[in-house]
Enzyme design. Structure first.
Site, PDB file in Angstrom:
ATOM      1  N   HIS A  45       6.687  10.351   1.648  1.00 48.77           N
ATOM      2  CA  HIS A  45       5.270  10.707   1.768  1.00 48.77           C
ATOM      3  C   HIS A  45       4.939  12.007   1.045  1.00 48.77           C
ATOM      4  CE1 HIS A  45       4.450   8.062   5.580  1.00 48.77           C
ATOM      5  NE2 HIS A  45       5.026   7.392   4.613  1.00 48.77           N
ATOM      6  N   GLU A  74       0.206  -0.710   5.913  1.00 45.54           N
ATOM      7  CA  GLU A  74       1.304  -0.038   6.600  1.00 45.54           C
ATOM      8  C   GLU A  74       1.051   1.456   6.718  1.00 45.54           C
ATOM      9  OE1 GLU A  74       5.168   1.589   7.727  1.00 45.54           O
ATOM     10  OE2 GLU A  74       4.014   2.152   5.960  1.00 45.54           O
ATOM     11  N   ARG A 114       9.935   8.845  22.955  1.00 46.75           N
ATOM     12  CA  ARG A 114      10.640   7.788  22.222  1.00 46.75           C
ATOM     13  C   ARG A 114      11.493   7.022  23.223  1.00 46.75           C
ATOM     14  NH1 ARG A 114       8.935   7.046  16.803  1.00 46.75           N
ATOM     15  NH2 ARG A 114       7.889   9.011  16.360  1.00 46.75           N
ATOM     16  N   ASP A 123       0.844  -1.200   0.000  1.00 48.92           N
ATOM     17  CA  ASP A 123       0.000   0.000   0.000  1.00 48.92           C
ATOM     18  C   ASP A 123       0.877   1.246   0.000  1.00 48.92           C
ATOM     19  OD1 ASP A 123       0.834  -0.470   2.667  1.00 48.92           O
ATOM     20  OD2 ASP A 123      -0.832   0.713   3.463  1.00 48.92           O
TER      21      ASP A 123
END
Lengths: 455, 455
Positions: free
Chosen positions: B428, B152, B327, B87
């Site tokens: 992206h 994903e 994180r 995807d």
């Protein structure tokens, strides 16, 4: 005066009916679709003033018109300038209204309608007082000038320029503004001071683009953190604003003001309950009432940065922003406090960030009335008689009205904030209402006040 | 192996053509309108795997399907489990694409298309490597299992449950994930560690309703101020996270890791320039690379409260909110750090405010690979030969991949993050691209790696 008061008593129903007719015109100044209704509202007032024997005209401003009216009976008598506004807030959310917002409806001695207290009802008090004299065939004991604004709910853009360019025409011995509330029901209040305001938008920028917190977290000073550090540092542990020299020009309360403040019927407990605060807060050494009306305050009015939608997004935003304002008290000058704030923000800016400071709106001066002026005493007596109480108070309020300090300075006259609202009338909310005892008491107050000035 | 490599060299054009055909299916998993395209993408892969002599099937998940494939040549040979996803991100903003996002276009040795590097190109590397063996009439020297995900880009909702309920079927000697970038062009990189993540939304509430800053400013602890104080206190002056015991379980870097980290071709200056930071920042005593990959970090990812529209509104908001994440690094357990954070937030909460803490999304464990496993050495050699360089590096990355630590634990196998992307390929963004040298180098790497495992 008895003739007038007895005439007034016969006219009460009629005055209420007239007010309801005025209220029926939806003069929503913030919505361009209501422009015709704004004109209709202004014409309604012109017609009314003329029917009372006054001169009246519509003054074009570039925005919604100002209605100017005049009742000159004797040039040697004192002249009072009256301010009110005929525009109202939008009624939304409509579904919360129990009765339609523009159909004035009486329930339990209250008139429910949009504009009932803010400000059509308070404006109408003045027209009704004039009518009481007229219908009793008694001349007005003073001269009156009326300035009725149509842009109070959308920023009063054209009001101050109008004042400044019509100084001669508007000259008077005092100004009365009826757009403030009593401290509480049964406690007639003359507002003697207002806070000023400066308002800023600030932005801190760390990087050129939003970053992934996985790839960059730990190496970049997140601008939200930086902005938070700056905001956190703006108050000290004693609740004081931590900006050097900010308090230098704050005029201490006189002994008289202090005593009067302490006597005010104000319950901190009820105040806290009314807003649902877990705990009240503020500057050490000052009562709540002092804090909200006589001391400067700094508030961040809005903050935003990064991802604010639903769910999680692991972003380090490139920038973060806040809206920040300071309420000022006499004798803080907006320009000077603005300079102190700007310099201070620069001085506490983390070296990792870039700062943009943008002033929003025009600054507002704080205002305090000289209550030793004899009109204040006369107004106090009129209130006392009309509301059958010895407990008439002078009190400062924490809010700001931009034109008041400017008019006081431009025309060099005392401004009396003689309002007849109540604190919980929901001025900008659904089911706004006006206490009818205050409406009628307000009319009687004005009749008595004008009569006392004419003596 | 020479036969295979020579066959591979003849097939390069064909492999690229096949990839472009695969890319032409707009498998946008986040947009329900593309559900049919998702199915088409999955079927395309099943057909391809079968054409290469493997078993393949579509595994329904309740969301977009997983494609499972198998090449079992000899049960005694090592088995490698390969992960990729078919995807892609939505292509918006469309107008910024130089060539259409779903028409793969080669310019300057780069293939431009949505999914070129994330992750269709990297996924195709594995299918092409298998095909090279097949077309050279050579048996695969190992067994392969492929798990190709379709979710994903929309949260991998069904992946971890799938792993957990198919432990037997997925059993292998190692897993290879190709969805990470090289540290830089020409620097083949095996990612050996990932950070974990906890993510919260917090809200502080001061009062029951928004208040007017004129009437209340100075007596109410503005929740934006309170939240800012809390956020400001979460780091100390040395850039460390100021939460007690947060660092207790942080495993210090081994001498070897430290040395390897120092040798990495990383320029702090270029890093700073690439993000446009005025100044870098972080934990004293650690390099930038250490900070972003081997140390915990805390970031507020979003903040909001009060008025954020244009112009000024003098409000004290009733509440303010933030999204906040940490994180994690080995051996910090998400649950434990979450507890420390929650307890700490409660402990620093001003007494004027109420706090709501809401965990968002599932926590992610940090991951670090045991690079002493012989496969890591073999992969390093394969990369070195395929990319003609001695500079193959092991490096931790600062991001998080939820399933990696879980698979490593569930299947008890090493996970090798053997990706062939580059840091600036705009995964992206519009004009996403794949470096074709890396594409072909990736295929050769896999051919060499599989061959070495079969020796």
């Amino acid at each position: 005066m008895e003739t007038i008061l007895s005439q007034f008593n016969k006219l009460k129903e009629e005055f209420l009916k007239d007010l309801i007719e005025f209220i029926a015109i939806p003069t929503i100044s913030t919505n361009p679709e209501y422009q015709d209704k704004m004109k209709e509202g202004a014409q309604f007032l012109v017609k009314k003033i003329k029917s009372l024997g006054g001169q009246a005209q519509i003054e074009e401003t570039g925005g919604h018109p100002i209605v100017y009216g005049e009742f000159i009976t004797n040039p040697k008598s004192p002249t009072i300038l009256i301010y009110g506004h005929y525009d109202v807030q939008p009624p939304d959310p409509m579904e919360e209204w129990i009765s339609p917002p523009f159909e004035g409806t009486v329930r339990d001695g209250k008139l429910f309608a949009r504009g009932a207290t803010d400000d059509k009802g308070q404006l109408w008090i003045h027209l009704a007082a004039i009518e009481a004299f007229q219908r009793a065939n008694q001349p007005l004991p003073i001269n009156l000038k009326l300035i009725l604004e149509g842009e109070e709910e959308c920023g009063s853009t054209h009001l101050i320029p109008y004042f400044q360019s019509h100084k001669e025409k508007l000259q008077a011995h005092a100004m009365i503004i009826s757009d403030t509330p009593f401290l509480a029901k049964g406690v007639p209040t003359i507002t003697t001071g207002l806070r000023g305001l400066i308002y800023y938008e600030i932005e801190v920028k760390a990087v050129d683009k939003d970053l992934h917190s996985g790839s960059f977290g730990g190496a970049v000073d997140n601008p939200i953190h930086g902005l938070s550090r700056m905001i956190a540092s703006l108050h000290d542990e004693k609740g004081r604003i931590h900006i050097p020299h900010l308090y230098d020009k704050v005029r201490p309360l006189s002994q008289e003001e202090k005593e009067s403040l302490e006597k005010l019927p104000f319950s901190e407990e009820e105040f806290q309950k009314s807003i649902g605060a877990k705990q009240l807060w503020g500057e050490e050494g000052y009562s709540i009432l002092e804090r909200i009306s006589t001391r400067p305050s700094l508030d961040v009015n809005g903050i935003w940065g990064g991802y604010t939608g639903p769910g999680a997004k692991t972003v380090i935003p490139k920038k973060a922003s806040a809206k920040l304002s300071i309420r000022l008290v006499p004798d803080q000058a907006p320009k000077e406090i603005a300079r102190l704030l700007e310099e201070h923000l620069q001085s506490i800016l983390p070296s990792t960030l870039e700062l943009t400071i943008k002033p929003l709106e025009t600054s507002i001066y704080p205002y305090s009335a000289d209550t030793s002026h004899p009109y204040f005493q006369k107004a106090k007596e009129a209130l006392s008689q009309a509301f059958h109480t010895d407990q008439v108070v002078f009190a400062r309020q924490g809010g700001s009205i931009p034109f008041v300090p400017i008019v006081a300075k431009t025309l060099s006259i005392p401004c009396m904030l003689l309002g007849f609202g109540l604190p919980d009338e929901g001025a900008h909310s659904p089911n706004e209402w006006l206490d009818l005892e205050n409406f009628y008491g307000g009319i009687e107050t004005m009749i008595r006040f004008y009569s006392s000035l004419g003596e």
